[in-house]
Motif scaffolding. Structure first.
Motif, PDB file in Angstrom:
ATOM      1  N   VAL A  26       0.853  -1.191   0.000  1.00 35.20           N
ATOM      2  CA  VAL A  26       0.000   0.000   0.000  1.00 35.20           C
ATOM      3  C   VAL A  26       0.893   1.247   0.000  1.00 35.20           C
ATOM      4  O   VAL A  26       1.857   1.325   0.766  1.00 35.20           O
ATOM      5  N   GLY A  27       0.565   2.215  -0.859  1.00 28.67           N
ATOM      6  CA  GLY A  27       1.228   3.520  -0.813  1.00 28.67           C
ATOM      7  C   GLY A  27       0.599   4.323   0.309  1.00 28.67           C
ATOM      8  O   GLY A  27      -0.622   4.472   0.350  1.00 28.67           O
ATOM      9  N   MET A  28       1.417   4.815   1.237  1.00 28.64           N
ATOM     10  CA  MET A  28       0.857   5.477   2.433  1.00 28.64           C
ATOM     11  C   MET A  28       1.490   6.832   2.694  1.00 28.64           C
ATOM     12  O   MET A  28       2.697   7.015   2.530  1.00 28.64           O
ATOM     13  N   PRO A  29       0.649   7.817   3.093  1.00 28.04           N
ATOM     14  CA  PRO A  29       1.225   9.125   3.419  1.00 28.04           C
ATOM     15  C   PRO A  29       1.963   9.071   4.750  1.00 28.04           C
ATOM     16  O   PRO A  29       1.587   8.307   5.638  1.00 28.04           O
ATOM     17  N   THR A  30       3.046   9.835   4.871  1.00 24.77           N
ATOM     18  CA  THR A  30       3.633  10.121   6.188  1.00 24.77           C
ATOM     19  C   THR A  30       4.023  11.597   6.161  1.00 24.77           C
ATOM     20  O   THR A  30       3.964  12.235   5.114  1.00 24.77           O
ATOM     21  N   GLU A  31       4.430  12.128   7.291  1.00 26.14           N
ATOM     22  CA  GLU A  31       4.784  13.549   7.349  1.00 26.14           C
ATOM     23  C   GLU A  31       6.082  13.860   6.602  1.00 26.14           C
ATOM     24  O   GLU A  31       6.342  15.011   6.264  1.00 26.14           O
ATOM     25  N   THR A  32       6.902  12.821   6.333  1.00 27.22           N
ATOM     26  CA  THR A  32       8.178  13.071   5.650  1.00 27.22           C
ATOM     27  C   THR A  32       8.001  12.951   4.144  1.00 27.22           C
ATOM     28  O   THR A  32       8.058  13.942   3.416  1.00 27.22           O
ATOM     29  N   VAL A  33       7.794  11.712   3.684  1.00 30.19           N
ATOM     30  CA  VAL A  33       7.527  11.413   2.269  1.00 30.19           C
ATOM     31  C   VAL A  33       6.547  10.244   2.272  1.00 30.19           C
ATOM     32  O   VAL A  33       6.297   9.647   3.321  1.00 30.19           O
ATOM     33  N   TYR A  34       5.986   9.909   1.103  1.00 31.93           N
ATOM     34  CA  TYR A  34       5.099   8.745   1.031  1.00 31.93           C
ATOM     35  C   TYR A  34       5.910   7.453   1.140  1.00 31.93           C
ATOM     36  O   TYR A  34       7.030   7.367   0.630  1.00 31.93           O
ATOM     37  N   GLY A  35       5.331   6.473   1.826  1.00 33.04           N
ATOM     38  CA  GLY A  35       5.986   5.180   1.983  1.00 33.04           C
ATOM     39  C   GLY A  35       5.290   4.105   1.158  1.00 33.04           C
ATOM     40  O   GLY A  35       4.136   4.257   0.753  1.00 33.04           O
ATOM     41  N   LEU A  36       6.046   3.018   0.891  1.00 31.39           N
ATOM     42  CA  LEU A  36       5.491   1.849   0.218  1.00 31.39           C
ATOM     43  C   LEU A  36       5.452   0.743   1.259  1.00 31.39           C
ATOM     44  O   LEU A  36       6.477   0.131   1.562  1.00 31.39           O
ATOM     45  N   GLY A  37       4.263   0.527   1.851  1.00 24.90           N
ATOM     46  CA  GLY A  37       4.166  -0.288   3.051  1.00 24.90           C
ATOM     47  C   GLY A  37       3.791  -1.739   2.807  1.00 24.90           C
ATOM     48  O   GLY A  37       3.063  -2.057   1.870  1.00 24.90           O
ATOM     49  N   ALA A  38       4.332  -2.612   3.676  1.00 25.57           N
ATOM     50  CA  ALA A  38       3.940  -4.025   3.713  1.00 25.57           C
ATOM     51  C   ALA A  38       4.070  -4.499   5.154  1.00 25.57           C
ATOM     52  O   ALA A  38       4.778  -3.876   5.955  1.00 25.57           O
ATOM     53  N   ASN A  39       3.395  -5.606   5.472  1.00 27.10           N
ATOM     54  CA  ASN A  39       3.527  -6.228   6.786  1.00 27.10           C
ATOM     55  C   ASN A  39       5.000  -6.574   7.029  1.00 27.10           C
ATOM     56  O   ASN A  39       5.579  -7.415   6.329  1.00 27.10           O
ATOM     57  N   ALA A  40       5.605  -5.927   8.031  1.00 29.22           N
ATOM     58  CA  ALA A  40       7.045  -6.095   8.278  1.00 29.22           C
ATOM     59  C   ALA A  40       7.395  -7.503   8.739  1.00 29.22           C
ATOM     60  O   ALA A  40       8.561  -7.897   8.682  1.00 29.22           O
ATOM     61  N   LEU A  41       6.399  -8.255   9.188  1.00 32.54           N
ATOM     62  CA  LEU A  41       6.682  -9.589   9.724  1.00 32.54           C
ATOM     63  C   LEU A  41       6.450 -10.682   8.678  1.00 32.54           C
ATOM     64  O   LEU A  41       6.609 -11.869   8.963  1.00 32.54           O
ATOM     65  N   ASP A  42       6.059 -10.282   7.475  1.00 31.61           N
ATOM     66  CA  ASP A  42       5.736 -11.226   6.401  1.00 31.61           C
ATOM     67  C   ASP A  42       6.792 -11.110   5.301  1.00 31.61           C
ATOM     68  O   ASP A  42       6.810 -10.166   4.506  1.00 31.61           O
ATOM     69  N   LEU A 119       8.362   5.896  14.580  1.00 34.34           N
ATOM     70  CA  LEU A 119       6.983   6.171  15.010  1.00 34.34           C
ATOM     71  C   LEU A 119       6.590   7.495  14.358  1.00 34.34           C
ATOM     72  O   LEU A 119       6.972   8.567  14.814  1.00 34.34           O
ATOM     73  N   PRO A 120       5.840   7.424  13.235  1.00 32.77           N
ATOM     74  CA  PRO A 120       5.569   8.650  12.469  1.00 32.77           C
ATOM     75  C   PRO A 120       4.564   9.567  13.142  1.00 32.77           C
ATOM     76  O   PRO A 120       3.727   9.129  13.930  1.00 32.77           O
ATOM     77  N   GLN A 121       4.664  10.846  12.791  1.00 30.37           N
ATOM     78  CA  GLN A 121       3.733  11.848  13.290  1.00 30.37           C
ATOM     79  C   GLN A 121       2.378  11.752  12.580  1.00 30.37           C
ATOM     80  O   GLN A 121       1.330  11.998  13.170  1.00 30.37           O
ATOM     81  N   SER A 122       2.432  11.396  11.308  1.00 23.97           N
ATOM     82  CA  SER A 122       1.223  11.363  10.475  1.00 23.97           C
ATOM     83  C   SER A 122       0.113  10.518  11.096  1.00 23.97           C
ATOM     84  O   SER A 122       0.288   9.328  11.362  1.00 23.97           O
ATOM     85  N   GLU A 123      -1.050  11.154  11.319  1.00 27.16           N
ATOM     86  CA  GLU A 123      -2.207  10.442  11.888  1.00 27.16           C
ATOM     87  C   GLU A 123      -2.635   9.298  10.973  1.00 27.16           C
ATOM     88  O   GLU A 123      -2.988   8.213  11.427  1.00 27.16           O
ATOM     89  N   ALA A 124      -2.628   9.569   9.671  1.00 22.55           N
ATOM     90  CA  ALA A 124      -3.072   8.546   8.709  1.00 22.55           C
ATOM     91  C   ALA A 124      -2.152   7.331   8.767  1.00 22.55           C
ATOM     92  O   ALA A 124      -2.619   6.186   8.761  1.00 22.55           O
ATOM     93  N   ALA A 125      -0.850   7.578   8.850  1.00 20.68           N
ATOM     94  CA  ALA A 125       0.104   6.461   8.906  1.00 20.68           C
ATOM     95  C   ALA A 125      -0.125   5.636  10.168  1.00 20.68           C
ATOM     96  O   ALA A 125      -0.192   4.404  10.116  1.00 20.68           O
TER      97      ALA A 125
END
Ligand code: TXA
Ligand code: MG
Length: 343
Positions: A26-42, A119-125
């Protein structure tokens, strides 16, 4: 694959969380730049990140959490200095390098025995991480070698057809990636400058070092403490030069170089500040000269714009390399191969 872009709402967060739980990206917003997220344990999900970005497997990922408690199972221990930085700057644009536990698959840490945690500041993240119920591994959501994305549109440009969903949370406020800080040793070392500045770290811990590669190119055989430093990042197609010095001299030098380039059949553009008069020459704005945070927020967008417009020469105004300005000069420096002219 169809790539959808959806504004951040409780329903889209829930949909994104389900995708993360299902091992998707999933492409996700953060306060720094957008991230490309996945389950870190998978492990399988994390491998998809490397494939979608075209990222070398020896460059480790940052693991994002939504609260402090979630860190405990991910690390062996938390050094005292790291605790103090967490208290001072989390949630926020800071990644701490910590000794990793076995819960983190080695594909995440690229085989290192440490892991970067943020631990990002972005509420959405944070809402997404909470809803997924898993820590999220996320590099910047650009294709490798492209500038980091600061809008959902940038992510779409790079990831269209490669991921199912991008959450649109508007433009990233900080605009440069998090500060990466190794706080495992006696003196904290800033491996990558960002929104949490050396001055801020020094105020908390009394001492700080900035890795020598932050403002210099790598020489052959140099050993790096952060694998990301090895790679040429953020390089636009345009030949990029930075001009540093008193404003009037910088403006004059840029104008001269611009005219020479144009006369030679090049397509020059200036990355410059709003207050400065370049006499109608093509300028992409870095915001106000009085607010270095403007340059931080705009730089990556400006680098993308250079390529879109097919500019062949980029002439950039330097900012003072203190505070957030150090992060700006690090990214601009890398875009220019540290080609900096003092005038
Ligand atoms: O602001 C950010 O940090 C963004 C957002 C999405 O959180 N993420 C980000 O990730 O910039 P990425 O993968 O593009 O950059 C992570 C940097 C790389 O230079 C990597 O080499 C370094 O952090 N890094 C990650 N884990 C590390 C570790 N264990 N030791 C040293 N460096 C590490
Ligand atoms: Mg990146």
């Amino acid at each position: 694959m169809l790539t959808q872009v959806k504004p951040v709402f409780p329903e889209s967060i829930e949909e994104a969380a389900q995708l993360i739980r299902d091992g998707e990206l999933v492409g996700m917003p953060t306060e720094t730049v957008y991230g490309l997220g996945a389950n870190a344990l998978d492990e399988t999900a994390v491998r998809k990140i490397f494939a979608a970005k075209g990222r070398p497997a020896d460059n480790p990922l940052i693991v994002h959490v939504s609260c402090l408690d979630e860190i405990v199972p991910l690390v062996k221990y938390i050094p005292e200095s790291a605790k103090r930085l967490m208290e001072a700057f989390w949630p926020g644009p800071m990644t701490l390098i910590l000794p990793k536990s076995d819960a983190i698959p080695s594909v995440v840490s690229a085989g290192l025995d440490t892991v970067g945690i943020r631990l990002p500041q972005s509420e959405a993240a944070r809402a997404l991480i909470r809803a997924a119920g898993r820590p999220i591994a996320a590099p910047s959501a650009n294709r490798s070698g492209r500038p980091s994305p600061t809008t959902a549109q940038h992510v779409f440009e790079d990831m269209d057809g490669r991921i199912p969903l991008i959450l649109d949370g508007g433009a990233s406020e900080v605009g440069v990636e998090s500060s990466v800080i190794d706080a495992t040793g006696e003196v904290p070392v800033i491996l990558r400058p960002g929104g949490i500045t050396p001055e801020m770290v020094e105020r908390v811990l009394g001492d700080v070092r900035v890795d020598e590669h932050v403002m210099s190119p790598l020489a052959e055989g140099d050993v790096v403490r952060s694998p990301g430093m090895k790679y040429k990042h953020y390089a636009p197609k345009a030949k990029t030069v930075i001009f540093d010095g008193a404003a009037e001299r910088v403006i004059a030098a840029i104008c001269t170089r611009y005219d020479e380039a144009e006369a030679a059949g090049e397509r020059p553009a200036i990355l410059g500040f709003d207050e400065h008069d370049f006499g109608g020459r093509t300028r992409i704005s870095l915001g106000s000269v009085k607010r270095p945070q403007d340059a931080a927020a705009r730089l990556f967008g400006a680098l993308r714009e250079l390529d879109e417009r097919g500019e062949t020469v980029a002439l950039c105004e330097a900012v003072e390399a203190t505070g957030i300005g150090l992060a700006v000069m690090n990214r601009m420096g890398r875009a220019a191969g540290f080609d900096i002219e003092r005038v």
